[in-house]
Scaffold this active site. Sequence first.
Site, PDB file in Angstrom:
ATOM      1  N   CYS A   1       0.834  -1.192   0.000  1.00  0.00           N
ATOM      2  CA  CYS A   1       0.000   0.000   0.000  1.00  0.00           C
ATOM      3  C   CYS A   1       0.878   1.254   0.000  1.00  0.00           C
ATOM      4  O   CYS A   1       1.787   1.388   0.823  1.00  0.00           O
ATOM      5  CB  CYS A   1      -0.911  -0.013   1.226  1.00  0.00           C
ATOM      6  SG  CYS A   1      -1.953   1.464   1.360  1.00  0.00           S
TER       7      CYS A   1
ATOM      8  N   CYS B   1       0.344   3.250   3.529  1.00  0.00           N
ATOM      9  CA  CYS B   1       0.842   2.813   4.843  1.00  0.00           C
ATOM     10  C   CYS B   1       1.918   1.736   4.765  1.00  0.00           C
ATOM     11  O   CYS B   1       2.382   1.260   5.799  1.00  0.00           O
ATOM     12  CB  CYS B   1      -0.321   2.312   5.699  1.00  0.00           C
ATOM     13  SG  CYS B   1      -1.053   0.767   5.112  1.00  0.00           S
TER      14      CYS B   1
ATOM     15  N   CYS C   1      -7.290  -1.212   1.643  1.00  0.00           N
ATOM     16  CA  CYS C   1      -6.214  -1.683   2.511  1.00  0.00           C
ATOM     17  C   CYS C   1      -6.788  -1.866   3.919  1.00  0.00           C
ATOM     18  O   CYS C   1      -7.471  -0.985   4.432  1.00  0.00           O
ATOM     19  CB  CYS C   1      -5.083  -0.660   2.521  1.00  0.00           C
ATOM     20  SG  CYS C   1      -3.790  -1.011   3.738  1.00  0.00           S
TER      21      CYS C   1
ATOM     22  N   CYS D   1      -4.957   0.957   6.506  1.00  0.00           N
ATOM     23  CA  CYS D   1      -5.232   2.402   6.483  1.00  0.00           C
ATOM     24  C   CYS D   1      -6.568   2.746   5.835  1.00  0.00           C
ATOM     25  O   CYS D   1      -6.970   3.903   5.855  1.00  0.00           O
ATOM     26  CB  CYS D   1      -4.103   3.163   5.789  1.00  0.00           C
ATOM     27  SG  CYS D   1      -4.017   2.923   4.001  1.00  0.00           S
TER      28      CYS D   1
ATOM     29  N   CYS E   1      -8.367  -6.042  -9.546  1.00  0.00           N
ATOM     30  CA  CYS E   1      -7.940  -5.013 -10.488  1.00  0.00           C
ATOM     31  C   CYS E   1      -7.567  -3.774  -9.671  1.00  0.00           C
ATOM     32  O   CYS E   1      -8.434  -3.064  -9.174  1.00  0.00           O
ATOM     33  CB  CYS E   1      -9.089  -4.729 -11.452  1.00  0.00           C
ATOM     34  SG  CYS E   1      -8.664  -3.652 -12.811  1.00  0.00           S
TER      35      CYS E   1
END
Length: 175
Positions: A91, A94, A139, A142, A162
């Site tokens: 991510c 984070c 995510c 976060c 995707c």
Amino acid sequence: MSLKQTLNLSRRQLLLGGGAAGLVLALIGSRGLGGAPAAAGETETYPVTHSDAEWRKLLGPNQYYVLRQEGTERPYSSPLNDEHRDGIFACAGCAQDLYSSKTKFDSGTGWPSFWRPLDKAVLEHRDSSLGMTRTEIHCSRCGGHLGHVFDDGPEPTGLRYCMNGVAMNFKAGAA
């Protein structure tokens, strides 16, 4: 009924109708069109949180647009779409590990695609925007918007995660 009474009745109906419409719009705005939260962070808490101003400072404009405003990058615009080395996709908000390169495949859609996330790395949310129902991926650390999952991927899962490449960073090495 006099013209004055008719105009007063119409004004009263207009005010009552406008108030009801305002209430409906407020409910839609706070819950999204499909009854799901409009943004992931509105109803859930995450281990990594920042104010909107802090997110704007931490992320580039395109990252902020995708991760915090649930936007979508242009297809074929991310270098991660052509990333084929062993490693981990994490991510950009984070640094949580999200996908192994071992699950990446070329979907031909213009976005990095995977057939499975790492354990407990992502959360799913119902997305009813654009007049259709989709499964949005965030995510789990976060709450950043990553993309969507579809059921037209390869085996063994049959899923296609995707993802927006701008929402991730690549860490080369063991996958």
